[in-house]
Scaffold this active site. Structure first.
Site, PDB file in Angstrom:
ATOM      1  N   GLN A 150       0.864  -1.171   0.000  1.00  0.00           N
ATOM      2  CA  GLN A 150       0.000   0.000   0.000  1.00  0.00           C
ATOM      3  C   GLN A 150       0.908   1.230   0.000  1.00  0.00           C
ATOM      4  OE1 GLN A 150      -2.120   1.897   3.434  1.00  0.00           O
ATOM      5  NE2 GLN A 150      -3.919   0.981   2.474  1.00  0.00           N
ATOM      6  N   TYR A 195      -6.103  11.059   4.626  1.00  0.00           N
ATOM      7  CA  TYR A 195      -4.714  11.297   4.213  1.00  0.00           C
ATOM      8  C   TYR A 195      -4.686  12.049   2.875  1.00  0.00           C
ATOM      9  CZ  TYR A 195      -3.631   8.195   8.095  1.00  0.00           C
ATOM     10  OH  TYR A 195      -3.531   7.645   9.351  1.00  0.00           O
ATOM     11  N   ARG A 232      -7.888   2.154  -2.513  1.00  0.00           N
ATOM     12  CA  ARG A 232      -8.618   2.106  -1.245  1.00  0.00           C
ATOM     13  C   ARG A 232      -9.225   3.478  -0.958  1.00  0.00           C
ATOM     14  NH1 ARG A 232      -7.384   0.595   5.121  1.00  0.00           N
ATOM     15  NH2 ARG A 232      -8.927  -1.067   5.143  1.00  0.00           N
ATOM     16  N   GLY A 252      -8.498  -7.695   9.371  1.00  0.00           N
ATOM     17  CA  GLY A 252      -7.478  -6.916  10.048  1.00  0.00           C
ATOM     18  C   GLY A 252      -7.092  -7.470  11.390  1.00  0.00           C
TER      19      GLY A 252
END
Length: 366
Positions: free
Chosen positions: A103, A175, A223, A334
């Site tokens: 990622q 982000y 994502r 996760g």
């Protein structure tokens, strides 16, 4: 062992061929001193591959911009020493029979000036605004934007060269890439600002640059999320039409798979339908999607987990039914994989009594 469980059916898209539908979700661990993943990181990912994960998406790895990271222990994806560390990770994961994608990430204005491995760098953002809307820096210039796009493309090209099987662009959770999507943080009046479609241009240009670098068959995962770190109830798209407006430019740019980040996979995204965010994204774009959010757990969600609360093992019947119904294609796990690296094998073999509940204490070590 053969199984009819939809979680353990093979998946293929372009060059990405997976033995099953279980994906390890990207989770920041901050265990890479000087931005370099070491032997312990390689072992960490290999253990999840040995436990039966089909695809591992690594923790966020930062691109080559001085202000991309606030933590020198977060791995980067540009320094030669770091790339050598990632080569080892790929080798270990492949030896254990799984596939892996990095990622690639830039924190944007989440990173406070003066922090991270390159404290001299300015924090990048579309309009220089903090999450609360306070002006704390200068808007990115055209040169800054072009250099950042190139940094993402360079990282993706390195991923392919090293032997990764796909690449994921982090466009979620407040982000940098996500900051361009939001009217509150993107108040530009040039080609990268304006209405929702215009605010997708930064992400689309990154995807186009990555596609040019990696070729037509290498899988690009994007994502995205509705929620942000500073606002868990935020909605970027309030309707299916708005979601389509957000995603279509990314499809046109070359995105192959959408990784749809939610806190709880079972929650409907819009009124009038049981479809979750991954379900709607697949319906609207025709592209494969990854669902994620408290998979295999019940009780406290991930927000509560980071406050020190544990989560018990949860039932998987609804998840499996939705997957069998083709609502989405892949399932990211996760916290359950942090506590129990053998989670996929135990689920496949229906050894539910052996599954370990999540404890935040597991986050302390790899």
């Amino acid at each position: 062992m053969s199984t009819t469980n939809p979680l353990f059916q093979p998946f293929r898209h372009k060059s990405l061929s997976l033995p099953n539908r279980v994906v390890m979700a990207p989770m920041t661990r901050s265990k890479s001193p000087d931005g370099t993943p070491g032997e312990d990181v390689a072992t960490y990912y290999r253990r999840r591959a040995e436990g039966g994960v089909g695809l591992i998406i690594t923790e966020g790895t930062t691109v080559d911009r001085a202000g991309a990271s606030n933590d020198p222990n977060i791995p980067n994806f540009y320094a030669p020493k770091s790339l050598d560390g990632w080569r080892r990770v790929v080798k270990e994961v492949h030896a254990a029979g799984a596939k892996i994608a990095p990622q690639i990430w830039h924190q944007g204005m989440v990173r406070k000036a003066g922090t991270g491995p390159r404290p001299e760098g300015k924090s990048d953002g579309p309009s220089g605004l903090s999450g609360s809307g306070k002006l704390v820096g200068e808007p990115m210039t055209d040169a800054d934007i072009a250099d950042t796009i190139e940094a993402f493309a360079k990282a993706a090209g390195a991923a392919k060269e090293i032997g990764f099987d796909a690449v994921e662009l982090h466009g979620a959770h407040g982000y940098l890439v996500d900051q361009f999507f939001w009217e509150q943080s993107n108040r530009r009046d040039d080609a990268y600002g304006g209405d929702l479609i215009k605010r997708t241009r930064f992400a689309a240009d990154i995807i186009k640059a990555i596609r040019q670098r990696v070729g037509p068959d290498f899988v690009i995962i994007h994502r995205f999320s509705q929620w942000k770190q500073q606002d868990y109830g935020a909605k970027l798209a309030h309707s299916p039409d708005e979601l389509a407006a957000l995603l279509q430019p990314l499809v046109d740019a070359g995105a192959d798979i959408f990784h749809c980040s939610t806190r709880r996979f079972w929650e409907p995204e819009f009124q009038g339908s049981d479809l979750n965010l991954a379900g709607w994204s697949k319906k609207l774009t025709g592209k494969p999607t990854i669902t994620v959010g408290s998979v295999g757990l019940k009780g406290g969600d991930f927000i509560q987990s980071y406050k020190g609360e544990s989560a018990e093992v949860g039932d998987l019947s609804e998840l499996e039914a939705r997957l069998a119904d083709n609502e989405f294609d892949l399932v990211a796990v996760g916290r359950a994989l942090i506590t129990d690296p053998e989670w996929p094998a135990k689920v496949r073999d229906r050894r539910f009594a052996e599954l370990a509940p999540f404890s935040p204490k597991a986050m302390a070590t790899l």
